[in-house]
Design an enzyme around this catalytic site. Sequence first.
Site, mmCIF file in Angstrom:
data_model
loop_
_atom_site.group_PDB
_atom_site.id
_atom_site.type_symbol
_atom_site.label_atom_id
_atom_site.label_comp_id
_atom_site.label_asym_id
_atom_site.label_seq_id
_atom_site.Cartn_x
_atom_site.Cartn_y
_atom_site.Cartn_z
ATOM 1 C CD GLN A 66 -16.827 -28.569 36.432
ATOM 2 O OE1 GLN A 66 -17.031 -29.709 36.842
ATOM 3 N NE2 GLN A 66 -15.743 -27.893 36.740
ATOM 4 C CG HIS A 102 -3.698 -26.819 33.200
ATOM 5 N ND1 HIS A 102 -4.273 -25.582 33.354
ATOM 6 C CD2 HIS A 102 -2.474 -26.732 33.788
ATOM 7 C CE1 HIS A 102 -3.442 -24.789 34.023
ATOM 8 N NE2 HIS A 102 -2.338 -25.462 34.281
ATOM 9 C CE LYS A 150 -10.045 -29.120 30.087
ATOM 10 N NZ LYS A 150 -8.746 -28.590 30.511
#
Length: 179
Positions: free
Chosen positions: A44, A60, A70
């Site tokens: 994603q 987060h 990430k």
Amino acid sequence: MNVTETKLAGCLIIEPQVFGDHRGWFYESYSKRKLPQLPEEFVQDNHSYTQSKGTVRGVHFQNSPAAQGKLVRCVRGSVQDVAVDLRPDSPTYKQWIMVELSAENHKMLYLPRGFGHGFLSLTDHVEFLYKADAYYAPELDRSIRWNDPELGIRWGITSPILSEKDAKAPFLKDSDINF
């Protein structure tokens, strides 16, 4: 690509080779061949826009089983990007690093699963890109208070612009982290 290990195991600063001339520049922002230490597959991509300088987004993360690794970069403006090791069994648990990411320096930061992430916008009109190795799972989406004294992140700002979610985020001691 130049890859620099940080004091946080698995967290990497990545600087691509930028080719420029009178027309502008070009660089590979991701290459599995050149970054074999990153996850097998990113699933994603996310793109965020932050309107105002002095905005903090974070800290987060997503809980397991949807924890995300990430690869992040700033493509417009500049941020102080923060990675926090939230893995209780890690020797660097609760430690953090801060790296300036900007459209000008092209640096990227890789955060493995088990890290919290946030940034402070240093300019107006920031655009930020995230590659994630797990899909967004709203039921596992979590935050920790940006100014949690247990983490002691030195953002360099005392009254940032915050979302309601970030303003009401729990402290680490009250979190249900499950890495």
